[in-house]
Design an enzyme around this catalytic site. Structure first.
Site, short mmCIF file in Angstrom:
data_model
loop_
_atom_site.label_atom_id
_atom_site.label_comp_id
_atom_site.label_asym_id
_atom_site.label_seq_id
_atom_site.Cartn_x
_atom_site.Cartn_y
_atom_site.Cartn_z
N LYS A 123 0.57 -0.77 -0.25
CA LYS A 123 -0.28 0.33 0.04
C LYS A 123 0.76 1.28 -0.20
CE LYS A 123 -4.73 -1.82 1.89
NZ LYS A 123 -5.04 -1.65 2.68
N LYS A 205 -5.77 -10.22 -8.72
CA LYS A 205 -7.20 -10.49 -8.17
C LYS A 205 -8.50 -9.56 -8.10
CE LYS A 205 -8.74 -10.65 -2.74
NZ LYS A 205 -8.54 -10.07 -1.35
N LYS A 208 -11.84 -3.79 -6.87
CA LYS A 208 -12.83 -2.79 -7.51
C LYS A 208 -11.62 -1.21 -7.65
CE LYS A 208 -14.08 -0.98 -2.64
NZ LYS A 208 -14.26 -2.47 -2.90
#
Length: 342
Positions: A123, A205, A208
């Site tokens: 991240k 994966k 969205k």
């Protein structure tokens, strides 16, 4: 002496804790990988579920959109079948004990442990302009989420195993210093569910946040959108439906079809023997449309009933807080804080 299991109705159910962030509409991957199993778990366990909105602000949120997404996510969870009578289903920020215990546990979590978290590294790379302290201490808050409720089990996917292991280490460290305080949770691998991959890049994966919107299905996509995305799904040139190496696209579609229909891979291979990928993609798309249809109908009813949604989460927060407060008070006493005078 041999242990015996009491099978009388009075046997206390084990407690399961699971949370999900309310940042935009859930995907088919969220549903088949975790949320569908949340509903099933309610039959066998005492379930505590929450929308992890405290975790969500490690990434900047538009306030109005964030509120809308949180309400939408709450309605969708109810539409999926989370029963507010059977389970505690609350919004994390409405139970302040999460933030309080997170601070205490961050003081029992080593810097080196947090810096080794692969999700922090991923991240940080993705949000290089906002590598904040909350992103770094995220696992301490996650540990607080779990340990507040004395959860016996936490449903985990591959990307959460490291966080659960850290939570167990923190609990054992605290228990070792102050005598048994926390239940040390175990991971719960779902009986059904799959790691659903992108329809456009089946090595990644389904997410969205994918820039290619054809790569993911949301829970509110229309039947036409769903069929279009499946018909465009990446496959291979072999044109034979079977599970195997170098067939990531077909393997992914088979996983989706298996999760929804309950059919084994062998059964799917036989069903589509001698038939091309066009037929298979259509069948997978139609199965997804049929699966989501009643969920979408229920969601559309719920999202219009703001009063009912508010009633559900307003009643759930005190139920969650009653459990969380007991745990926090025990922790505060053991650490050495003075009690609040009444």
């Amino acid at each position: 002496m041999e242990n015996t299991v009491n099978t009388t109705p009075e046997t206390k159910k084990k407690r399961v804790l699971s949370m999900i962030q309310p940042t935009g509409m859930f995907t088919l991957g969220n549903y088949l990988g975790a949320l569908k199993n949340f509903v099933a778990l309610q039959n066998d366990y005492e379930c505590v579920y929450a929308l992890a909105d405290l975790h969500a602000i490690t990434v900047r949120q538009n306030p109005a959109e964030f509120r809308k997404n949180t309400l939408s996510a709450y309605a969708m969870m109810l539409a999926l079948g989370i029963d507010p009578e059977k389970s505690i289903f609350f919004i994390q920020s409405q139970v302040p004990e999460h933030a309080q215990l997170a601070w205490v546990l961050s003081c029992y979590t080593q810097f080196g442990e947090l810096s080794r978290m692969t999700q922090f590294k991923d991240k940080s790379a993705k949000h290089a302009d906002n590598v904040n302290a909350g992103l770094f201490t995220y696992p301490s808050l996650m540990a607080a989420d779990i340990l507040l409720y004395n959860a016996d089990y936490v449903p985990v996917g591959a990307d959460q195993k490291q966080h659960l292991e850290l939570c167990r280490n923190i609990a054992e460290r605290f228990n070792g210093l102050y005598s048994p305080t926390f239940v040390v949770p175990d991971g719960l691998i779902p009986k059904t569910g799959a790691r659903i991959m992108s329809l456009q890049d089946p090595t990644k994966k389904m997410s969205k946040s994918d820039e290619n919107t054809a790569g993911f299905i949301t829970m509110l996509d229309t039947p036409a959108e769903i069929m279009k995305k499946f018909k465009r799904a990446v496959t291979d040139s072999e044109a034979r439906v079977y599970y195997g190496e170098n067939k990531a696209g077909i393997n992914n579609l088979m996983g989706i079809y298996s999760c929804i229909t309950g059919k084994s891979y062998d059964e799917i291979e036989k069903e589509f023997e001698g038939r091309g990928y066009g037929d298979f993609k259509t069948a997978v798309g139609e199965a997804v449309v049929k699966e989501l249809e009643p969920i979408q109908a229920r969601y559309n009813e719920l999202i219009k009933d703001k009063a009912y949604l508010e009633k559900c989460y307003s009643e759930a927060a005190p139920r969650a807080e009653a459990i969380a407060r007991r745990t926090l008070q025990k922790v505060m006493k053991k650490v050495g804080y003075l009690p609040v005078a009444h």
